[in-house]
Design a protein around this motif. Structure first.
Motif, short mmCIF file in Angstrom:
data_model
loop_
_atom_site.label_atom_id
_atom_site.label_comp_id
_atom_site.label_asym_id
_atom_site.label_seq_id
_atom_site.Cartn_x
_atom_site.Cartn_y
_atom_site.Cartn_z
N MET A 88 -4.48 -8.40 0.42
CA MET A 88 -4.93 -7.55 1.52
C MET A 88 -4.78 -6.07 1.17
SD MET A 88 -3.63 -9.72 4.81
CE MET A 88 -4.63 -8.83 6.01
N ARG A 89 -3.73 -5.71 0.46
CA ARG A 89 -3.55 -4.32 0.04
C ARG A 89 -4.66 -3.91 -0.92
NH1 ARG A 89 2.95 -4.16 -0.82
NH2 ARG A 89 3.46 -3.42 1.26
N GLN A 90 -4.98 -4.80 -1.86
CA GLN A 90 -6.06 -4.50 -2.80
C GLN A 90 -7.39 -4.32 -2.07
OE1 GLN A 90 -5.81 -7.77 -5.55
NE2 GLN A 90 -4.23 -6.78 -6.78
N ASN A 91 -7.64 -5.19 -1.09
CA ASN A 91 -8.86 -5.08 -0.31
C ASN A 91 -8.91 -3.75 0.46
OD1 ASN A 91 -11.32 -6.06 0.96
ND2 ASN A 91 -10.08 -6.32 2.80
N LEU A 92 -7.78 -3.38 1.04
CA LEU A 92 -7.72 -2.12 1.77
C LEU A 92 -7.96 -0.93 0.84
CD1 LEU A 92 -7.24 -0.51 4.36
CD2 LEU A 92 -4.78 -0.70 3.93
N GLN A 93 -7.34 -0.96 -0.33
CA GLN A 93 -7.53 0.13 -1.30
C GLN A 93 -8.99 0.22 -1.74
OE1 GLN A 93 -4.59 -0.98 -4.22
NE2 GLN A 93 -3.01 0.30 -3.27
N LYS A 94 -9.63 -0.93 -1.93
CA LYS A 94 -11.04 -0.95 -2.31
C LYS A 94 -11.90 -0.34 -1.20
CE LYS A 94 -14.77 -4.03 -3.54
NZ LYS A 94 -15.32 -5.33 -3.23
N LEU A 95 -11.64 -0.74 0.03
CA LEU A 95 -12.40 -0.18 1.16
C LEU A 95 -12.23 1.33 1.25
CD1 LEU A 95 -11.85 -2.71 4.09
CD2 LEU A 95 -14.02 -2.05 3.07
N ILE A 96 -11.00 1.79 1.09
CA ILE A 96 -10.72 3.23 1.17
C ILE A 96 -11.48 3.98 0.09
CG2 ILE A 96 -8.91 4.97 0.82
CD1 ILE A 96 -7.01 3.01 2.32
N SER A 97 -11.55 3.40 -1.10
CA SER A 97 -12.26 4.09 -2.19
C SER A 97 -13.78 4.09 -1.97
CB SER A 97 -11.92 3.46 -3.54
OG SER A 97 -12.46 2.16 -3.63
N GLU A 98 -14.27 3.09 -1.23
CA GLU A 98 -15.71 3.00 -0.97
C GLU A 98 -16.16 3.85 0.22
OE1 GLU A 98 -16.34 -1.16 -0.35
OE2 GLU A 98 -16.22 -1.64 -2.49
N LYS A 99 -15.31 3.99 1.19
CA LYS A 99 -15.67 4.71 2.42
C LYS A 99 -15.31 6.18 2.29
CE LYS A 99 -16.79 0.83 4.39
NZ LYS A 99 -18.14 0.48 4.75
N LYS A 136 -4.94 -5.59 10.16
CA LYS A 136 -4.66 -6.96 9.72
C LYS A 136 -3.50 -6.98 8.73
CE LYS A 136 -9.25 -8.93 10.47
NZ LYS A 136 -10.43 -9.55 9.84
N LEU A 137 -3.48 -6.01 7.82
CA LEU A 137 -2.38 -5.92 6.87
C LEU A 137 -1.07 -5.67 7.60
CD1 LEU A 137 -1.19 -5.83 4.04
CD2 LEU A 137 -1.96 -3.44 3.87
N ASP A 138 -1.08 -4.83 8.60
CA ASP A 138 0.13 -4.56 9.40
C ASP A 138 0.67 -5.85 10.02
OD1 ASP A 138 0.07 -1.86 8.87
OD2 ASP A 138 -0.86 -1.32 10.78
N VAL A 139 -0.21 -6.67 10.56
CA VAL A 139 0.21 -7.93 11.19
C VAL A 139 0.88 -8.83 10.16
CG1 VAL A 139 -0.62 -10.06 12.28
CG2 VAL A 139 -1.48 -7.84 13.05
N VAL A 140 0.25 -8.97 9.00
CA VAL A 140 0.81 -9.84 7.96
C VAL A 140 2.13 -9.29 7.44
CG1 VAL A 140 0.40 -10.78 5.65
CG2 VAL A 140 -1.44 -10.77 7.33
N LEU A 141 2.23 -7.97 7.29
CA LEU A 141 3.49 -7.38 6.84
C LEU A 141 4.61 -7.60 7.86
CD1 LEU A 141 2.28 -4.01 5.29
CD2 LEU A 141 3.42 -5.89 4.08
N ASN A 142 4.28 -7.52 9.14
CA ASN A 142 5.28 -7.79 10.18
C ASN A 142 5.75 -9.25 10.11
OD1 ASN A 142 5.29 -5.18 11.17
ND2 ASN A 142 3.71 -5.61 12.69
N GLU A 143 4.82 -10.17 9.91
CA GLU A 143 5.19 -11.59 9.76
C GLU A 143 6.07 -11.79 8.53
OE1 GLU A 143 1.59 -13.92 9.56
OE2 GLU A 143 0.89 -13.18 11.50
N TYR A 144 5.70 -11.16 7.44
CA TYR A 144 6.43 -11.26 6.18
C TYR A 144 7.87 -10.77 6.36
CZ TYR A 144 7.37 -10.44 1.18
OH TYR A 144 7.92 -10.42 -0.08
N HIS A 145 8.02 -9.63 6.99
CA HIS A 145 9.38 -9.09 7.20
C HIS A 145 10.18 -9.95 8.17
CE1 HIS A 145 7.70 -5.24 5.50
NE2 HIS A 145 8.75 -5.51 4.76
#
Length: 56
Positions: A14-25, A39-48
């Motif tokens: 998800m981080r890689q996807n976000l970084q790709k989007l940021i570089s494209e937009k 979405k990444l925030d939600v998964v990180l909260n679950e992970y922690h």
């Protein structure tokens, strides 16, 4: 520990996807970037939360 490994892999993807989007937009407020970030925030909260349970 399988759950942690799965979550770790998901976070990395998800981080890689976000970084790709940021570089494209050109705008960080682009709806796709915001949604991916949320979405990444939600998964990180679950992970922690899982890590906290393991470490207790």
């Amino acid at each position: 520990m399988v759950k942690i490994d799965e979550m770790d892999k998901r976070v990395c993807e998800m981080r890689q996807n976000l970084q790709k989007l940021i570089s494209e937009k050109t705008n960080l407020l682009d709806p796709e970037v915001i949604i991916a970030s949320q979405k990444l925030d939600v998964v990180l909260n679950e992970y922690h939360a899982i890590l906290r349970k393991i470490l207790e």
